[in-house]
Every structure is written in structure tokens, then in C-alpha cells.
Scaffold this motif. Structure first.
Motif, PDB file in Angstrom:
ATOM      1  N   SER A 125       0.676  45.986  38.396  1.00  0.00           N
ATOM      2  CA  SER A 125      -0.543  46.137  39.173  1.00  0.00           C
ATOM      3  C   SER A 125      -0.237  46.752  40.536  1.00  0.00           C
ATOM      4  CB  SER A 125      -1.204  44.768  39.365  1.00  0.00           C
ATOM      5  OG  SER A 125      -2.285  44.848  40.265  1.00  0.00           O
ATOM      6  N   ASP A 126      -0.982  47.798  40.868  1.00  0.00           N
ATOM      7  CA  ASP A 126      -0.770  48.475  42.153  1.00  0.00           C
ATOM      8  C   ASP A 126      -1.668  47.829  43.208  1.00  0.00           C
ATOM      9  OD1 ASP A 126       0.104  50.235  44.049  1.00  0.00           O
ATOM     10  OD2 ASP A 126      -1.090  51.932  43.342  1.00  0.00           O
ATOM     11  N   SER A 127      -1.407  46.558  43.453  1.00  0.00           N
ATOM     12  CA  SER A 127      -2.240  45.787  44.385  1.00  0.00           C
ATOM     13  C   SER A 127      -1.379  45.191  45.487  1.00  0.00           C
ATOM     14  CB  SER A 127      -2.960  44.658  43.645  1.00  0.00           C
ATOM     15  OG  SER A 127      -2.027  43.715  43.142  1.00  0.00           O
TER      16      SER A 127
ATOM     17  N   TYR B 298       1.283  40.275  36.630  1.00  0.00           N
ATOM     18  CA  TYR B 298       0.973  41.602  37.167  1.00  0.00           C
ATOM     19  C   TYR B 298       1.373  42.746  36.236  1.00  0.00           C
ATOM     20  CZ  TYR B 298       0.421  38.833  41.387  1.00  0.00           C
ATOM     21  OH  TYR B 298       0.001  37.890  42.301  1.00  0.00           O
TER      22      TYR B 298
ATOM     23  N   ARG C  20       2.489  43.559  45.173  1.00  0.00           N
ATOM     24  CA  ARG C  20       3.597  44.032  46.019  1.00  0.00           C
ATOM     25  C   ARG C  20       4.157  42.898  46.873  1.00  0.00           C
ATOM     26  NH1 ARG C  20       0.300  48.747  46.037  1.00  0.00           N
ATOM     27  NH2 ARG C  20      -0.893  47.992  47.818  1.00  0.00           N
TER      28      ARG C  20
ATOM     29  N   ALA D 196       7.247  50.630  43.680  1.00  0.00           N
ATOM     30  CA  ALA D 196       6.761  51.926  43.222  1.00  0.00           C
ATOM     31  C   ALA D 196       7.304  52.261  41.834  1.00  0.00           C
ATOM     32  CB  ALA D 196       7.165  53.010  44.221  1.00  0.00           C
TER      33      ALA D 196
ATOM     34  N   VAL E  78       5.487  50.021  39.230  1.00  0.00           N
ATOM     35  CA  VAL E  78       4.137  50.516  38.961  1.00  0.00           C
ATOM     36  C   VAL E  78       4.197  51.735  38.057  1.00  0.00           C
ATOM     37  CG1 VAL E  78       2.107  51.617  40.003  1.00  0.00           C
ATOM     38  CG2 VAL E  78       3.133  49.611  41.092  1.00  0.00           C
ATOM     39  N   ASP E  79       5.083  52.662  38.376  1.00  0.00           N
ATOM     40  CA  ASP E  79       5.177  53.919  37.633  1.00  0.00           C
ATOM     41  C   ASP E  79       5.712  53.722  36.214  1.00  0.00           C
ATOM     42  OD1 ASP E  79       5.176  56.892  37.496  1.00  0.00           O
ATOM     43  OD2 ASP E  79       7.342  56.620  37.341  1.00  0.00           O
TER      44      ASP E  79
END
Length: 217
Positions: A162-164, A211, A168, A153, A156-157
Motif C-alpha cells: 500500500s502506497d500510504s 499492507y 510507510r 518504494a 510498493v513497486d
């Protein structure tokens, strides 16, 4: 005020200890038992730990140990959860630290926190976050996986990872690899073999770079 940092819970949300302390004195006693367990583990490993050893090292009665822990496994689970709380929070703080301007710098700083614990936290090199405890049935997600969710998290922030699901899962694999590589490095050298430790960073860069946007590297 009660210090909840010595009262961790298992990943399924249930307490590993019998009686959660509600007063400072009881909290201090629990912390002393966990500290004693950590020192014993530092000397002989977690596999041979007994509740009698914990009592002896803490200068407490066996009854005091059983007041908090039903068995040796509960001692190990609670100590591992404390490790995950303490070291995990420090590592996350590094990932969030604005002085690390790239994801690679942040990840390396977080890994430095983890490897520093091998040197400074008694018993950590053996038990770590407790994922080494092969307990069945598995009651919830492993601590390292939970940490990976929180670290993801942040990535991503802050850095546009990549929020995939694939990203993750890759981060989770990277952290699992890093945990195993660190354990090997500290088995080879009490201070951690620096060449082996760098292998974890190299693997992280190789597996994760796709990513992240170019600007974050």
C-alpha cells in the motif's frame, strides 16, 4: 578515479569531513582512517573513540586526522554514513532481486544482509547506520529512516505494498525494531542469537502483512 564510496555525507546533505579528497591517494588515506576507526570501535565501542586512537591505529599523525575530521563526532558520522551507504545498497539490491518472489522472502534477504554486516564489518555492531548517535540539534532525517523510504518504494513497486502514509510509517517502525532486535541478538552472541533474530522477522510479518495483497505473500 576517485572512489566516492568512502566520502559519504550526512543526512542533511552537508559533508561531515573537512576536506573531501579529490585524488586517489587522498581517498585511500581517508578510507584507511575510517577503517582504523572501525577497528577501534570494534574493540572498545564508539563512545570511547578518540581522534588520537584513530591516528595511532592508522599509523598516521594526528594532523592527518584533523585534516579530514574536525573532531571525533565527525569521524563517527562519516563512518556511520559509509556503513549506511555500503550495507543499505546491498540490502536494497536484495529487495530488488527477482529471485525473491514474495515480499517476505525479499525482506528476509535484506535483513540477512544487515545481520551479516554485524559479523563481517568491523565496528558495525556498535555504530550501525549511526542512528545510535544522539546528536542535537538533529540536522536531518536519520539514516535508517532514509533507508526505509527507499525500501518502501521498492516494496510498493515490486510487491504492491500500500502506497500510504500508514504503510510507510509501519515499515519504518519495522526497520527500527529490526535494528534494535539485531543489536540485542549480537550482544547475546557474537554470531547473533538465531532465536532473537527470528523475532525481528516475526514482528515484520505481523505488522506489515495487512499492507500487501494476498498474491504477494
Amino acid at each position: 578515479m576517485t572512489d566516492t564510496s568512502v566520502m559519504p555525507t550526512r543526512s542533511d546533505g552537508s559533508a561531515a569531513i573537512r576536506n573531501e579528497p579529490v585524488q586517489a591517494r587522498s581517498t585511500a588515506r581517508l578510507a584507511a582512517l575510517l577503517d582504523a576507526a572501525a577497528r577501534v570501535i570494534d574493540e572498545i565501542g564508539y563512545e570511547r573513540l578518540t581522534t588520537a586512537m584513530v591516528a595511532d591505529r592508522a599509523g598516521a599523525s594526528i594532523g592527518t586526522v584533523y585534516r579530514y575530521f574536525p573532531d571525533r563526532i565527525a569521524v563517527l558520522q562519516t563512518l556511520a554514513a559509509r556503513n549506511a551507504d555500503r550495507i543499505g545498497e546491498r540490502a536494497l539490491a536484495e529487495l530488488k532481486n527477482r529471485r525473491h518472489e514474495t515480499w517476505t522472502a525479499a525482506l528476509e534477504a535484506g535483513y540477512d544482509v544487515f545481520t551479516a554486516a554485524f559479523r563481517s564489518e568491523p565496528g558495525f555492531a556498535s555504530l550501525r547506520f549511526g542512528d545510535v548517535l544522539d546528536l542535537r540539534p538533529v540536522l536531518g532525517p536519520l539514516a535508517l529512516r532514509e533507508f526505509a523510504v527507499r525500501a518502501g518504494a521498492v516494496m510498493v513497486d515490486r510487491f504492491g505494498m500500500s502506497d500510504s502514509d500508514d504503510a510507510r510509517l509501519t515499515l519504518q517502525s519495522v526497520l527500527t525494531i529490526a535494528d534494535a532486535v539485531a543489536a540485542d541478538a549480537f550482544q547475546r552472541d557474537r554470531q547473533g542469537d538465531p532465536v532473537v533474530l527470528r523475532h525481528a522477522i516475526s514482528a515484520a510479518h505481523s505488522l506489515l502483512k495487512e499492507y500487501f495483497p494476498e498474491s504477494a505473500r
